[in-house]
Design a protein around this motif. Structure first.
Motif, PDB file in Angstrom:
ATOM      1  N   SER A 242      10.088   5.185 -27.010  1.00  0.00           N
ATOM      2  CA  SER A 242       9.546   6.522 -27.243  1.00  0.00           C
ATOM      3  C   SER A 242       8.030   6.549 -27.080  1.00  0.00           C
ATOM      4  CB  SER A 242       9.922   7.002 -28.646  1.00  0.00           C
ATOM      5  OG  SER A 242      11.323   7.175 -28.765  1.00  0.00           O
ATOM      6  N   VAL A 243       7.537   7.761 -26.803  1.00  0.00           N
ATOM      7  CA  VAL A 243       6.107   7.990 -26.621  1.00  0.00           C
ATOM      8  C   VAL A 243       5.691   9.096 -27.584  1.00  0.00           C
ATOM      9  CG1 VAL A 243       4.391   8.890 -25.003  1.00  0.00           C
ATOM     10  CG2 VAL A 243       6.113   7.260 -24.207  1.00  0.00           C
ATOM     11  N   PRO A 244       4.625   8.904 -28.374  1.00  0.00           N
ATOM     12  CA  PRO A 244       4.202   9.946 -29.320  1.00  0.00           C
ATOM     13  C   PRO A 244       3.730  11.207 -28.603  1.00  0.00           C
ATOM     14  CG  PRO A 244       3.002   7.883 -29.687  1.00  0.00           C
ATOM     15  CD  PRO A 244       3.778   7.726 -28.419  1.00  0.00           C
ATOM     16  N   ALA A 245       3.662  12.297 -29.347  1.00  0.00           N
ATOM     17  CA  ALA A 245       3.135  13.551 -28.802  1.00  0.00           C
ATOM     18  C   ALA A 245       1.707  13.355 -28.312  1.00  0.00           C
ATOM     19  CB  ALA A 245       3.195  14.636 -29.868  1.00  0.00           C
ATOM     20  N   ASN A 246       1.332  14.162 -27.319  1.00  0.00           N
ATOM     21  CA  ASN A 246      -0.039  14.194 -26.795  1.00  0.00           C
ATOM     22  C   ASN A 246      -0.464  12.868 -26.161  1.00  0.00           C
ATOM     23  OD1 ASN A 246      -0.523  16.908 -27.930  1.00  0.00           O
ATOM     24  ND2 ASN A 246      -0.434  15.828 -29.891  1.00  0.00           N
ATOM     25  N   SER A 247       0.487  12.151 -25.561  1.00  0.00           N
ATOM     26  CA  SER A 247       0.192  10.867 -24.928  1.00  0.00           C
ATOM     27  C   SER A 247       0.050  11.018 -23.414  1.00  0.00           C
ATOM     28  CB  SER A 247       1.319   9.858 -25.211  1.00  0.00           C
ATOM     29  OG  SER A 247       1.428   9.585 -26.589  1.00  0.00           O
ATOM     30  N   THR A 248      -0.660  10.059 -22.834  1.00  0.00           N
ATOM     31  CA  THR A 248      -0.697   9.902 -21.382  1.00  0.00           C
ATOM     32  C   THR A 248      -0.222   8.487 -21.064  1.00  0.00           C
ATOM     33  OG1 THR A 248      -2.533  11.447 -21.120  1.00  0.00           O
ATOM     34  CG2 THR A 248      -2.122   9.920 -19.308  1.00  0.00           C
ATOM     35  N   VAL A 249       0.787   8.385 -20.227  1.00  0.00           N
ATOM     36  CA  VAL A 249       1.333   7.084 -19.838  1.00  0.00           C
ATOM     37  C   VAL A 249       1.185   6.957 -18.332  1.00  0.00           C
ATOM     38  CG1 VAL A 249       3.394   5.641 -19.782  1.00  0.00           C
ATOM     39  CG2 VAL A 249       3.006   7.160 -21.734  1.00  0.00           C
ATOM     40  N   TYR A 250       0.640   5.845 -17.876  1.00  0.00           N
ATOM     41  CA  TYR A 250       0.491   5.700 -16.429  1.00  0.00           C
ATOM     42  C   TYR A 250       0.708   4.254 -16.024  1.00  0.00           C
ATOM     43  CZ  TYR A 250      -4.223   4.131 -17.705  1.00  0.00           C
ATOM     44  OH  TYR A 250      -5.281   3.465 -18.266  1.00  0.00           O
ATOM     45  N   HIS A 251       1.119   4.115 -14.794  1.00  0.00           N
ATOM     46  CA  HIS A 251       1.311   2.802 -14.174  1.00  0.00           C
ATOM     47  C   HIS A 251       0.012   2.401 -13.498  1.00  0.00           C
ATOM     48  CE1 HIS A 251       3.122  -0.402 -11.781  1.00  0.00           C
ATOM     49  NE2 HIS A 251       2.603   0.158 -10.700  1.00  0.00           N
ATOM     50  N   SER A 252      -0.500   1.219 -13.846  1.00  0.00           N
ATOM     51  CA  SER A 252      -1.768   0.761 -13.278  1.00  0.00           C
ATOM     52  C   SER A 252      -1.492  -0.280 -12.201  1.00  0.00           C
ATOM     53  CB  SER A 252      -2.655   0.158 -14.374  1.00  0.00           C
ATOM     54  OG  SER A 252      -3.889  -0.250 -13.829  1.00  0.00           O
ATOM     55  N   PRO A 253      -1.684   0.044 -10.936  1.00  0.00           N
ATOM     56  CA  PRO A 253      -1.404  -0.932  -9.868  1.00  0.00           C
ATOM     57  C   PRO A 253      -2.478  -2.012  -9.800  1.00  0.00           C
ATOM     58  CG  PRO A 253      -2.334   1.054  -8.939  1.00  0.00           C
ATOM     59  CD  PRO A 253      -2.149   1.330 -10.415  1.00  0.00           C
ATOM     60  N   GLU A 254      -2.088  -3.159  -9.339  1.00  0.00           N
ATOM     61  CA  GLU A 254      -3.054  -4.232  -9.090  1.00  0.00           C
ATOM     62  C   GLU A 254      -3.584  -4.075  -7.670  1.00  0.00           C
ATOM     63  OE1 GLU A 254      -3.276  -9.131  -8.949  1.00  0.00           O
ATOM     64  OE2 GLU A 254      -1.430  -8.118  -9.589  1.00  0.00           O
ATOM     65  N   ILE A 255      -4.883  -3.968  -7.554  1.00  0.00           N
ATOM     66  CA  ILE A 255      -5.500  -3.742  -6.246  1.00  0.00           C
ATOM     67  C   ILE A 255      -6.312  -4.970  -5.853  1.00  0.00           C
ATOM     68  CG2 ILE A 255      -7.107  -2.310  -4.926  1.00  0.00           C
ATOM     69  CD1 ILE A 255      -6.403  -0.005  -6.826  1.00  0.00           C
ATOM     70  N   LYS A 256      -6.021  -5.522  -4.695  1.00  0.00           N
ATOM     71  CA  LYS A 256      -6.779  -6.646  -4.156  1.00  0.00           C
ATOM     72  C   LYS A 256      -7.454  -6.196  -2.870  1.00  0.00           C
ATOM     73  CE  LYS A 256      -3.823 -10.267  -6.073  1.00  0.00           C
ATOM     74  NZ  LYS A 256      -2.984 -11.477  -5.786  1.00  0.00           N
ATOM     75  N   ILE A 257      -8.771  -6.381  -2.828  1.00  0.00           N
ATOM     76  CA  ILE A 257      -9.536  -5.966  -1.664  1.00  0.00           C
ATOM     77  C   ILE A 257      -9.799  -7.184  -0.782  1.00  0.00           C
ATOM     78  CG2 ILE A 257     -11.696  -4.932  -0.862  1.00  0.00           C
ATOM     79  CD1 ILE A 257     -11.839  -3.486  -3.571  1.00  0.00           C
ATOM     80  N   LYS A 258      -9.405  -7.052   0.472  1.00  0.00           N
ATOM     81  CA  LYS A 258      -9.603  -8.161   1.402  1.00  0.00           C
ATOM     82  C   LYS A 258     -11.095  -8.299   1.765  1.00  0.00           C
ATOM     83  CE  LYS A 258      -5.105  -7.949   3.692  1.00  0.00           C
ATOM     84  NZ  LYS A 258      -4.423  -7.756   5.001  1.00  0.00           N
ATOM     85  N   THR A 259     -11.545  -9.524   1.787  1.00  0.00           N
ATOM     86  CA  THR A 259     -12.871  -9.794   2.313  1.00  0.00           C
ATOM     87  C   THR A 259     -12.743 -10.254   3.759  1.00  0.00           C
ATOM     88  OG1 THR A 259     -12.830 -12.106   1.633  1.00  0.00           O
ATOM     89  CG2 THR A 259     -13.649 -10.493   0.014  1.00  0.00           C
ATOM     90  N   GLN A 260     -13.837 -10.386   4.428  1.00  0.00           N
ATOM     91  CA  GLN A 260     -13.799 -10.759   5.835  1.00  0.00           C
ATOM     92  C   GLN A 260     -13.146 -12.128   6.033  1.00  0.00           C
ATOM     93  OE1 GLN A 260     -14.732  -8.601   8.169  1.00  0.00           O
ATOM     94  NE2 GLN A 260     -13.976  -9.975   9.755  1.00  0.00           N
ATOM     95  N   THR A 261     -13.366 -13.033   5.079  1.00  0.00           N
ATOM     96  CA  THR A 261     -12.785 -14.374   5.211  1.00  0.00           C
ATOM     97  C   THR A 261     -11.282 -14.391   4.945  1.00  0.00           C
ATOM     98  OG1 THR A 261     -13.323 -14.815   2.906  1.00  0.00           O
ATOM     99  CG2 THR A 261     -14.939 -15.517   4.583  1.00  0.00           C
ATOM    100  N   ASP A 262     -10.766 -13.344   4.237  1.00  0.00           N
ATOM    101  CA  ASP A 262      -9.324 -13.274   3.944  1.00  0.00           C
ATOM    102  C   ASP A 262      -8.513 -12.744   5.114  1.00  0.00           C
ATOM    103  OD1 ASP A 262      -9.681 -14.209   1.387  1.00  0.00           O
ATOM    104  OD2 ASP A 262     -10.055 -12.187   0.584  1.00  0.00           O
ATOM    105  N   VAL A 263      -9.175 -12.081   6.048  1.00  0.00           N
ATOM    106  CA  VAL A 263      -8.465 -11.410   7.131  1.00  0.00           C
ATOM    107  C   VAL A 263      -7.859 -12.451   8.077  1.00  0.00           C
ATOM    108  CG1 VAL A 263      -8.707  -9.846   9.088  1.00  0.00           C
ATOM    109  CG2 VAL A 263      -9.917  -9.396   6.962  1.00  0.00           C
TER     110      VAL A 263
END
Length: 263
Positions: A242-263
């Protein structure tokens, strides 16, 4: 194997004496006529109510298998509820036109919004489900499901001013309770935590309180799960508590940013 033996073997294995698939088509015809009677300005209400009564009597003969045919008494009670159902559906349409910036007119909602159509057929089927009329309500909502991609079990309890945006992939289970001014988006599932036949008569699906918004592809499971009033459930969230009243629930994705050496 001879032709006659094939026929005999098929007949032996046709074991369901009440399985008449014309019931499915007749329900679809009844559903279309009912929808037009309530909404189409050119459809004569008085004439159609007589035609609907005759079609309903035919459905009773196909779907009500009790010897005394008690379902014949259902129509008189059902038809008295149609004005109230229409009033609720008008509020659903108003909720959609008021909260969707893409809607150009309320007429567009009635004619072009799959979410509204699915809600309309659900509300018309729910009253028959509540009375206990067998199979027909399920066939009505499955007809809407096939046309819209929105699967609402006729047993669900849904309050006023309900809005489904886009609609495709929405699933609302039999024992779900949705209160007033709720908005849900495509891909939302209000389902059971797990499936077992012995749970048939228990509350298996969540409760959504007033003024909740549930964004795309969120999954909310379990009969004890309550989403408190005025909450926002973000897209792709997965909830089994259950989620209490007046809540915000969200899915937080994992973001990985490629650097030039990763390409």
């Amino acid at each position: 194997m001879s032709h006659q033996s094939i026929v005999e073997k098929i007949n032996i294995h046709k074991k369901q004496p009440n399985l008449r698939f014309r019931l499915k088509k007749d329900v679809e015809t009844f559903t279309d006529l009912l929808f037009y009677t309530l909404f189409d300005i050119e459809t004569p209400v008085a004439d159609n109510l007589e035609a609907l009564e005759a079609k309903f009597d035919s459905l009773v003969n196909l779907a009500c298998w009790e010897f005394q045919k008690p379902c014949k008494k259902v129509w008189a009670n059902y038809v008295q509820k149609l004005p109230n159902i229409l009033e609720k559906l008008n509020r659903d349409a108003e909720a959609t036109v008021n909260c969707d910036p893409a809607s150009l007119s309320i007429e567009e909602v009635y004619m072009a919004y799959p979410g509204f159509y699915a809600i309309a057929i659900y509300r018309l089927a729910h009253e028959l489900y509540s009375i206990g009329f067998p199979l027909v309500p399920r066939l009505m909502t499955e007809y809407a499901h096939r046309q819209t991609g929105v699967d609402i079990n006729p047993g669900a309890q849904i309050g006023d001013s309900f809005h489904i945006d886009h609609g495709t992939g929405v699933v609302i289970g039999e024992t779900a309770i949705i209160k007033n001014h709720v908005k849900i988006y495509q891909g939302v599932t209000l389902g059971g935590l797990y499936v077992a036949k012995h749970l048939q008569k228990t509350k298996r699906h969540p409760t959504i309180e007033d003024n909740v918004t549930i964004y795309a592809n969120a999954t909310i499971l379990g009969g004890d799960t309550i989403i408190g009033a005025n909450s926002v459930i973000g897209g792709n969230a997965w909830l089994t508590d259950s989620v209490p009243a007046n809540s915000t629930v969200y899915h937080s994705p994992e973001i990985k940013i490629k650097t030039q050496t990763d390409v």
